[in-house]
Design a protein around this motif. Structure first.
Motif, PDB file in Angstrom:
ATOM      1  N   ALA A   1       0.825  -1.217   0.000  1.00 51.87           N
ATOM      2  CA  ALA A   1       0.000   0.000   0.000  1.00 51.87           C
ATOM      3  C   ALA A   1       0.860   1.268   0.000  1.00 51.87           C
ATOM      4  O   ALA A   1       0.465   2.288  -0.573  1.00 51.87           O
ATOM      5  CB  ALA A   1      -0.955  -0.002   1.193  1.00 51.87           C
TER       6      ALA A   1
ATOM      7  N   GLN B   1      -6.080  -1.797  -2.788  1.00 54.00           N
ATOM      8  CA  GLN B   1      -5.386  -0.665  -2.160  1.00 54.00           C
ATOM      9  C   GLN B   1      -4.776   0.276  -3.196  1.00 54.00           C
ATOM     10  O   GLN B   1      -4.516   1.437  -2.903  1.00 54.00           O
ATOM     11  CB  GLN B   1      -4.317  -1.142  -1.154  1.00 54.00           C
ATOM     12  CG  GLN B   1      -3.228  -2.033  -1.704  1.00 54.00           C
ATOM     13  CD  GLN B   1      -3.583  -3.518  -1.613  1.00 54.00           C
ATOM     14  OE1 GLN B   1      -4.742  -3.902  -1.745  1.00 54.00           O
ATOM     15  NE2 GLN B   1      -2.574  -4.359  -1.388  1.00 54.00           N
ATOM     16  N   SER B   2      -4.542  -0.207  -4.417  1.00 50.66           N
ATOM     17  CA  SER B   2      -3.994   0.692  -5.438  1.00 50.66           C
ATOM     18  C   SER B   2      -5.077   1.635  -5.953  1.00 50.66           C
ATOM     19  O   SER B   2      -4.798   2.795  -6.264  1.00 50.66           O
ATOM     20  CB  SER B   2      -3.346  -0.097  -6.581  1.00 50.66           C
ATOM     21  OG  SER B   2      -4.325  -0.729  -7.381  1.00 50.66           O
TER      22      SER B   2
END
Ligand code: GUN
Ligand code: ZN
Length: 447
Positions: free
Chosen positions: A111, A142-143
């Motif tokens: 992350a 999370q990207s």
């Protein structure tokens, strides 16, 4: 920034959608113009001589005379996660994906890495005058989260969504139909419609999703009206052979997406080089957009898209950098490549009007935001870019010989890149996170 802010420069913007490739009647140029902004929105646009006397005494006037102000560029297909992949020499699409792109995308499991790249990526967009974009992160939720958070902080108009891919890729880049759908739904609930953000269901391409995953992507779209869909389509001959082998019952590559409910009004299809007449006709849905990626199509050797034919058919087409397959974040460089690809195909030479349209108002339509961005119509959000006709010694020399703003714009499109962008404004404010050049002066109207 409260109050009234006016920007004096040459102004250029496209006022409507063209009817055909040859239609150049939609470019408005005001040689000595004034763009008036209040509370982040355009309130007036016109000749400086007409508008200066109408300004309130405490209005500020930024003097950008000698420069050209255009609407913020819209990039309709760009991979944030490929910032570190740009300029990687694959032999073709599938080789490039396997050797360079997939390994780089695996790093986004972290992350912190995703957050760092999101910031660097937005800096690159803004340095190049791109204020709105349809963006690709990786398979990792999370990207997407990192991109949404970073764009929200800078008040950018950005659409993204976690990539769906559950086969034909490295193990560490796979989700499943179930986790992909669940993570997408969570991100939609969190971000879609928040500020200037939107969500796109993002199946990478037919090759990297199972039938179950494409079906669940179609179901997600049905369940979330207003959400977008973005994917790749008909980019490369070897890719198409592989897709047809993976879906033998489909008539064509586009038919795979259509069978699973992914051909919709809010769909953006990147590349679209190798399509037959039937698929070209199926794509003519209102608001289904072809993202034309000329630098990428040249770099990966994918082919020369039929831009003229598509515009003449009434197809909605908009420009895209497709970094890291693409070779520049600059929409000026992307316009140059679109021009060159059209020249190579022959029979039609794009005008400044066509190219600027494809990089601004066309992208606004792809993002379902043509009421908000893409031109300077009063009421729209004040996203704009200050271009410098003296950005480099060569551009300066060539622009001095130019007889019109139109001609200077052509020089900037042909020779320009981030060096030609003096300043980028997002809803009337200097874009956050990058350094910008100031206007010659800022004065009060003192009328
Ligand atoms: N097709 C599937 N994935 C990609 C990608 O990342 N870039 C390009 N240009 N085409 C693709
Ligand atoms: Zn792409």
């Amino acid at each position: 920034m409260s109050g009234v802010h006016a920007y004096r420069a040459a102004l250029a913007h496209c006022t409507r959608h063209p009817r055909s490739a040859a239609d150049a009647g939609m470019l408005e140029i005001i040689d000595d113009g004034l763009l008036v902004v209040e509370a982040g929105h355009v309130t007036a646009v016109g000749n400086a001589a007409d508008l200066l006397p109408t300004l309130a005494p405490d209005a500020s006037i930024a003097d950008w005379r000698g420069k050209i102000i255009v609407p913020g560029f819209v990039d309709t297909h760009v991979h944030a996660a490929q910032l570190d992949v740009i300029a990687s020499p694959g032999t073709d699409l599938l080789d490039w994906l396997e050797r360079f792109t997939f390994p780089a995308e695996a790093a986004f499991a972290d992350a912190d890495h995703a957050a760092l790249i999101a910031e660097l990526f937005l800096n690159e967009l803004l340095k190049n005058g791109t204020t709105s974009a349809l963006v690709w992160p990786t398979v990792h939720p999370q990207s997407a989260q990192a991109l949404f958070a970073a764009a929200h902080q800078r008040n950018l108009r950005l659409i993204t969504g976690k990539v769906l891919m559950d086969r034909n890729c490295p193990e560490n880049l796979r989700d499943t139909a179930e986790t992909g759908a669940r993570d997408s739904a969570d991100l939609i609930a969190r971000w879609h419609g928040k500020g200037r953000l939107g969500y796109a269901i993002t199946p990478r391409f037919a090759l990297t999703s199972s039938a179950a995953q494409l079906r669940s992507a179609g179901e997600l779209l049905s369940a979330h009206p207003g959400v977008f869909m973005q994917t790749h389509l008909a980019e490369n001959p070897a890719e198409i052979v592989a897709v047809m082998a993976a879906f033998p019952q489909a008539r064509s590559y586009l038919d795979v997406y259509e069978r699973f409910g992914l051909l919709r009004a809010s769909s953006v299809f990147a590349h679209c080089i190798h399509l037959d007449a039937q698929d070209r006709a199926r794509l003519l849905l209102p608001r289904a957009t072809v993202a034309h990626c000329p630098t990428s199509n040249l770099f990966l050797g994918s082919g020369l898209m039929d831009l003229r034919g598509m515009l003449d058919q009434g197809q909605s087409v908009a420009l895209a950098s497709d970094v890291g397959g693409g070779t520049s974040f600059s929409m000026l460089a992307t316009m140059a490549a679109a021009y060159q690809v059209a020249q190579l195909r022959g029979g039609w030479t794009p005008s400044v009007a066509s190219l600027l349209y494809l990089a601004t108002l066309a992208g606004a339509r792809a993002m379902a935001a043509e009421d908000s961005i893409g031109s300077f119509a009063p009421g729209k959000e004040a996203d704009f870019v200050v271009l410098d006709p003296a950005a480099t010694s060569l551009i300066a020399r060539r622009c001095e010989l130019a007889r019109s703003v139109n001609e200077k714009l052509f020089v900037l499109m042909t020779l320009g890149d981030d060096r030609a962008v003096n300043a980028t404004y997002v809803m009337g404010e200097a874009a956050r996170g990058i350094s910008q050049l100031p206007p010659d002066s800022i004065s009060k109207s003192l009328r």
